[in-house]
Scaffold this active site. Structure first.
Site, PDB file in Angstrom:
ATOM      1  N   GLU A  17       0.836  -1.215   0.000  1.00  0.00           N
ATOM      2  CA  GLU A  17       0.000   0.000   0.000  1.00  0.00           C
ATOM      3  C   GLU A  17       0.867   1.260   0.000  1.00  0.00           C
ATOM      4  O   GLU A  17       1.883   1.327   0.672  1.00  0.00           O
ATOM      5  CB  GLU A  17      -0.896  -0.007   1.240  1.00  0.00           C
ATOM      6  CG  GLU A  17      -1.782   1.220   1.328  1.00  0.00           C
ATOM      7  CD  GLU A  17      -2.961   0.998   2.236  1.00  0.00           C
ATOM      8  OE1 GLU A  17      -3.707   0.025   2.025  1.00  0.00           O
ATOM      9  OE2 GLU A  17      -3.135   1.800   3.163  1.00  0.00           O
ATOM     10  N   LYS A 165     -22.779  -4.980   3.156  1.00  0.00           N
ATOM     11  CA  LYS A 165     -21.773  -4.445   2.223  1.00  0.00           C
ATOM     12  C   LYS A 165     -21.477  -5.471   1.122  1.00  0.00           C
ATOM     13  O   LYS A 165     -21.401  -5.130  -0.051  1.00  0.00           O
ATOM     14  CB  LYS A 165     -20.513  -4.101   3.029  1.00  0.00           C
ATOM     15  CG  LYS A 165     -19.429  -3.445   2.280  1.00  0.00           C
ATOM     16  CD  LYS A 165     -18.696  -2.377   3.091  1.00  0.00           C
ATOM     17  CE  LYS A 165     -17.652  -2.848   4.040  1.00  0.00           C
ATOM     18  NZ  LYS A 165     -16.937  -1.713   4.675  1.00  0.00           N
TER      19      LYS A 165
END
Ligand code: FAD
Length: 288
Positions: A17, A165
């Site tokens: 990341e 979700k």
């Protein structure tokens, strides 16, 4: 390539990341950093999205740099807490135009004193996910919290919301950092029990700065296990030793996860290619 295909292929995947720079003047230097991380050949590289700050403007450009210049699959984060639907559609168009098909769809933290939700905005990540799905053929991920999201009254409620979700189109989940693998194993067990069956990518943070991690953990409610606390207490004032111990701890966590069948690992590299590189080196035979 769609990330869901990487996650489903049953091989160990290590991804990294990055967070974007804050200023235009830092962009050129940042491209060198992207190149260094890409040279480690991670399964994919994600790039975070600021909740409204200028750095959010760079997320698309950096995802483009990762994927179209450095030839590594990019995952663009996208938060909706400070954006209305028009702004989100503009970002989706920019991603689509550059062939970025992977999005980590997030609500973002609600800024203090700001109106929420915005007029023509979103209340939850699941609403953003529906928007992305209706916009185009993207592979969509979302966030999850092995120690529960700080706003959730209970873990059970948080998992119920995760189910919503996933039902709205989230194809995989990436976890908040955790320092005790048993917390992740218990969480995954609960997800299965609740019928949440999408791949879970385990987020691992190599801790190299003791002060920073104490602050992040108290904000996010992440537990510091005694073994980890002892490392911080012993090495906090010796940055080189703290870095070495942090890399070793993260490596051990990843080896234990891999040994227990958790194949998808995301390393919060914090823009430090040397740390990511050392972890990759430590795992060279395991990743093969
Ligand atoms: P949501 O999924 O919307 O959940 C937020 C809260 O609302 C939870 O308590 C949940 O249980 C509840 N909830 C969800 N849906 C409903 C519903 N339908 N009804 C009632 N309650 C509901 N932040 C950034 O600003 N930029 C980033 O790039 C970024 N990347 C991240 C990457 C990962 C892997 C993680 C774990 C977090 C990241 N964050 C980022 C932080 C994230 O934005 C915050 O944790 C934020 O507070 C919650 O975002 P979410 O997408 O999990 O929200």
């Amino acid at each position: 390539m769609k990330i869901i295909d990487i996650l489903n292929n049953k091989k160990l995947s290590i991804s990294c990341e990055l967070f974007p720079p804050k200023r235009d003047s830092q962009l050129e230097e940042f491209k060198a950093l992207v190149k260094d991380i890409a040279a480690l050949r991670p399964a994919f590289i994600s790039v975070t999205y600021g909740a409204g700050g200028t750095e959010s403007d760079y997320t698309v450009d950096i995802a483009d740099e990762i994927q179209n210049i450095n030839k590594v699959t990019a995952l663009a984060h996208l938060t909706c807490v400070t954006s209305d639907r028009d702004r989100i559609r503009t970002v989706l168009k920019a991603l689509k135009d550059r062939g970025i098909v992977n999005i980590l769809a997030l609500r973002g933290d609600i800024p203090e004193g700001s109106p929420f939700p915005l007029p023509n905005g979103y209340r939850h990540a699941s609403e953003l996910i529906e928007e992305i799905r209706s916009y185009g053929d993207f592979c969509i991920g979302g966030a999850c919290y092995p120690e529960s999201h700080p706003e959730s009254p209970t873990m059970q409620k948080d998992i119920e919301m995760l189910k919503v979700k996933v039902e709205s189109g989230c194809q995989f989940l990436t976890t908040q950092m955790f320092f005790d693998n048993n917390i992740l194993y218990n969480f995954m067990f609960k997800l299965l029990g609740a019928g949440v069956n999408v791949p879970v990518v385990a987020g691992i943070m190599p801790v190299t700065n003791a002060k920073q991690i104490k602050r992040i953990c108290s904000l996010s409610g992440t537990a510091l296990p005694p073994r980890f606390k002892a490392i911080i207490d012993r090495f906090a004032n010796n940055p080189a030793a703290m870095k070495q111990a942090g890399i070793a701890y993260a490596t051990e966590q990843i080896i234990d996860l891999a040994a227990n069948g958790v194949n998808n690992i995301h390393v919060y590299t914090m823009n430090k290619p040397d740390i990511a590189g050392k972890i990759m080196d430590n795992l060279s035979e395991i990743i093969k």
